[in-house]
Design an enzyme around this catalytic site. Structure first.
Site, short mmCIF file in Angstrom:
data_model
loop_
_atom_site.label_atom_id
_atom_site.label_comp_id
_atom_site.label_asym_id
_atom_site.label_seq_id
_atom_site.Cartn_x
_atom_site.Cartn_y
_atom_site.Cartn_z
N GLY A 155 0.84 -1.20 0.00
CA GLY A 155 0.00 0.00 0.00
C GLY A 155 0.87 1.24 0.00
O GLY A 155 1.97 1.27 -0.55
N GLY A 156 0.36 2.28 0.66
CA GLY A 156 1.08 3.56 0.69
C GLY A 156 2.42 3.44 1.37
O GLY A 156 3.29 4.32 1.19
N GLY A 177 23.89 11.59 -30.79
CA GLY A 177 23.31 12.16 -29.57
C GLY A 177 23.98 11.61 -28.33
O GLY A 177 24.17 12.30 -27.34
N ALA A 178 24.38 10.33 -28.42
CA ALA A 178 24.98 9.70 -27.27
C ALA A 178 26.29 10.41 -26.88
O ALA A 178 26.63 10.52 -25.71
CB ALA A 178 25.23 8.23 -27.55
C1 HXC Z 1 -3.39 -4.04 12.08
C2 HXC Z 1 -2.34 -5.95 11.40
C3 HXC Z 1 -2.11 -5.38 10.12
C4 HXC Z 1 -2.59 -4.06 9.89
C5 HXC Z 1 -1.27 -7.35 10.14
N1 HXC Z 1 -1.82 -7.16 11.35
N2 HXC Z 1 -1.46 -6.27 9.37
N3 HXC Z 1 -2.98 -5.28 12.37
N4 HXC Z 1 -3.22 -3.44 10.90
N5 HXC Z 1 -2.39 -3.45 8.71
C6 HXC Z 1 -1.83 -8.08 12.47
C7 HXC Z 1 -2.71 -9.30 12.23
O1 HXC Z 1 -4.02 -9.01 12.59
C8 HXC Z 1 -2.07 -10.33 13.16
O2 HXC Z 1 -2.51 -10.09 14.48
C9 HXC Z 1 -0.61 -9.96 13.12
O3 HXC Z 1 -0.52 -8.62 12.63
C10 HXC Z 1 0.18 -10.84 12.19
O4 HXC Z 1 -0.49 -10.90 10.94
P1 HXC Z 1 -0.66 -12.24 10.12
O5 HXC Z 1 -1.55 -11.95 8.99
O6 HXC Z 1 -1.03 -13.34 11.03
O7 HXC Z 1 0.84 -12.48 9.67
P2 HXC Z 1 1.39 -13.00 8.28
O8 HXC Z 1 0.68 -14.26 7.89
O9 HXC Z 1 2.85 -13.05 8.43
O10 HXC Z 1 1.01 -11.88 7.21
C11 HXC Z 1 1.51 -10.60 7.31
C12 HXC Z 1 0.81 -9.64 6.27
C13 HXC Z 1 -0.72 -9.69 6.49
C14 HXC Z 1 1.15 -10.12 4.88
C15 HXC Z 1 1.39 -8.27 6.50
O11 HXC Z 1 -1.01 -9.53 7.87
C16 HXC Z 1 -1.45 -8.64 5.71
O12 HXC Z 1 -1.73 -8.84 4.52
N6 HXC Z 1 -1.80 -7.54 6.39
C17 HXC Z 1 -2.59 -6.49 5.79
C18 HXC Z 1 -1.81 -5.76 4.76
C19 HXC Z 1 -2.55 -4.56 4.27
O13 HXC Z 1 -3.45 -4.66 3.41
N7 HXC Z 1 -2.27 -3.39 4.87
C20 HXC Z 1 -2.92 -2.16 4.62
C21 HXC Z 1 -2.23 -1.57 3.43
S1 HXC Z 1 -2.91 0.00 3.03
P3 HXC Z 1 -2.65 -11.29 15.53
O14 HXC Z 1 -3.06 -10.58 16.79
O15 HXC Z 1 -3.70 -12.19 14.97
O16 HXC Z 1 -1.30 -11.93 15.61
C22 HXC Z 1 -1.85 1.02 3.72
C23 HXC Z 1 -2.26 2.44 3.51
C24 HXC Z 1 -1.11 3.34 3.76
O17 HXC Z 1 -0.91 0.71 4.32
C25 HXC Z 1 -1.42 4.64 3.12
C26 HXC Z 1 -0.32 5.60 3.25
C27 HXC Z 1 -0.51 6.75 2.33
#
Ligand code: HXC
Length: 514
Positions: free
Chosen positions: A170-171, A404-405
């Protein structure tokens, strides 16, 4: 009354919470990754790291659903020594809510970045995070924006390195993208939208690795500059890169007392580069032959391989090399090569690293792909970067320097400082065969033996125009040298230009083509 020992014990308990458990470490190891603190231990010289903000608390004690962060809020920040020189770090801890970024997590990163900027030392971000902490909503998004702003503020002042060692989605990808160099491990990934979104929106099936794995970004997109097998190799590479960079833009890059003889001749160069301009060779052999101890630290090694860039030393001084690679696309300049060179030249200029161009280029790559992709504006980036650079600009033309190069790579017109050519060099608007076809079409056609006439005219053109002596006669190169003298001459040229002082007309900023 509480004794000092009891106070100390309570402090230790708090810090132990921040450090996480053995199970946390094990979960990370199972993914083939190190923990945040293990990474920091390998990045810094042993025993030099000092953590700050260990006791920062997350925004909420308990998040909806009962989830908890903990002391430190999922990122380890602090400072220490790398190769004996100061640096700041922020390493995300995947064991705390997936390394997700909440408000306090962001505050810690921004604070460390501001310190690095204020005290003039490099900042290294180690990314391993699920992105914006969903439960913190806009506080989290606002945190990202403040990190981006700090990245931009520090840009061109202190070296900023991003080491992607896990998810970066994401971001979250835009902080690394705003830094000077991105490193990725093979099992890390970066993408704007993950495979599920890609499937839903584009009906395209793709794995995480195919979409944004370390190899994809090293070879296809060029988003990452370095690809490492694992965390250990990645951290070692980051340490090595920093050994070529100054602490900040006001500093000189680190000088290392040389062992290699500055008078060393390089007779092997006469064999490495074939006189026949159609024969390929590996320009990295030329680079190794010239540099101190043959050591070349290549940047962007797997992307746009028709252009080779990287760092090395000449008589102990750090230099940046920009070289055409005749082994790939005959060394033609295309969109990617131009972007790659422009970025590297700007890095060198920012960090006071003299630029050495090794030229062997037949021209720009032709075709609709290139034109539609904007070779015009992208090629202009390299011109802009060379012209903008005020560090010493030295060049050797190894063989071809056409059209040009010729103009766009460190020429006198772009204020190249000391420029040399080997005696076999071909400097002209175009190659002899092409020139004869355009200039003497009718003479050749009407000759009794057109092929013999064409050969005669090609030879004449080659003799009259297609050599280094026309440019030498005009002072457009400073000398024609024997290949074996390349190292010796470059060192002399470098040492006389090190005191170069050149400034631009004052302006807010230029508008580099993009
Ligand atoms: C809160 C999160 C989290 C998040 C993971 N966790 N991502 N909690 N916010 N974004 C938590 C899970 O709930 C879990 O909690 C623990 O972290 C571990 O995650 P798992 O999924 O069990 O681990 P894993 O299998 O290793 O996978 C990791 C991961 C996956 C690939 C990062 O968790 C994932 O896809 N997360 C979401 C990614 C995402 O879409 N993020 C938002 C992007 S948008 P528990 O308590 O169960 O252990 C963004 C916008 C930014 O970032 C904008 C800026 C301009």
């Amino acid at each position: 009354m509480t004794s000092m020992q009891e106070y100390i014990e309570k402090l230790r308990q708090r810090k132990a919470i921040a450090h996480g458990t053995a199970q946390d470490a094990e979960a990370q190891h199972k993914k083939g990754r190190l923990t945040a603190r293990e990474r920091i231990d390998l990045l810094f010289d042993p025993g030099t790291f000092e953590e700050i903000d260990t006791l920062v608390l997350p925004r909420y004690d308990v998040y909806p659903g009962g989830k908890r962060s903990r002391y430190g809020d999922g990122v380890v920040t602090g400072f220490g020594l790398i190769n004996g020189r100061r640096a700041f770090v922020a390493a995300q801890d995947a064991s705390v809510m997936g390394g997700s970024l909440g408000e306090m997590h962001a505050n810690k990163i921004v604070k460390a970045m501001h310190m690095a900027l204020k005290y003039g030392c490099p900042f290294i971000a180690i990314n391993d995070s699920g992105g914006a902490r969903i439960q913190e909503g806009v506080d989290s998004l606002g945190g990202y924006a403040r990190i981006f702003d700090a990245n931009c503020e520090a840009s061109g002042v202190i070296p900023q390195l991003s080491l992607i060692m896990g998810p970066c989605a994401g971001g979250a990808v835009y902080s690394p993208a705003l830094t000077d160099f991105i490193f990725m491990t093979e099992n890390a990934y970066m993408f704007i939208t993950g495979p599920e979104v890609v499937k839903a929106v584009m009906q395209e099936e793709v794995t995480q690795d195919q979409l944004g794995g370390g190899r994809v970004h090293a070879e296809e997109s060029g988003v990452s500059h370095f690809l490492a097998r694992d965390d250990q190799e990645c951290l070692a590479m980051a340490r090595e890169l920093l050994s070529y960079l100054p602490l900040n833009n006001q500093d000189d890059p680190p000088y290392v007392r040389p062992v290699d003889d500055p008078e060393r001749r390089c007779p092997e160069l006469e064999e490495i580069v074939p006189v026949d301009p159609t024969k390929p060779y590996d320009v990295r052999q030329v680079i190794s032959s010239i540099l101190d101890d043959g050591r070349f630290f290549e940047v962007h090694a797997l992307w746009a391989q028709n252009m080779v860039v990287g760092f090395g030393r000449l008589n102990g001084y750090v230099v940046g090399i920009v070289a055409n690679q005749p082994m790939v696309l005959a060394g033609c300049i295309d969109i990617k090569a131009s972007i790659k060179a422009a970025h590297f030249i700007r890095i060198c200029d920012t960090y006071n690293v003299p630029i050495i161009t090794l030229q062997d280029v037949p021209g720009f790559l032709p075709g609709t792909n290139q034109e539609y992709g904007g070779i015009i504006r992208n090629g202009a980036r390299m011109i802009y970067a060379y012209s903008e650079a005020v560090v010493p600009k030295l060049m050797i033309i190894l063989r071809k320097s056409y059209g040009g190069a010729y103009c766009v790579m460190s020429s006198k017109g772009l204020r190249g400082d000391l420029l040399y050519a080997w005696p076999n060099a071909e400097l002209a608007v175009m190659g002899a065969a092409g020139a004869v076809n355009i200039l003497y079409r009718n003479e050749v056609k009407n000759a009794p033996d057109p092929e013999a006439k064409r050969r005669e005219l090609v030879e004449e053109y080659q003799e009259r125009f297609n050599n280094p002596y026309v440019a030498a006669a005009r002072g457009l190169i400073d000398d024609v040298i024997e290949p074996r003298d390349s190292r010796r001459v470059l060192i002399k040229a470098l040492e006389v230009t090190l005191s170069k002082r050149e400034r631009h007309v004052p302006r807010k900023h230029g508008i580099s083509p993009s």
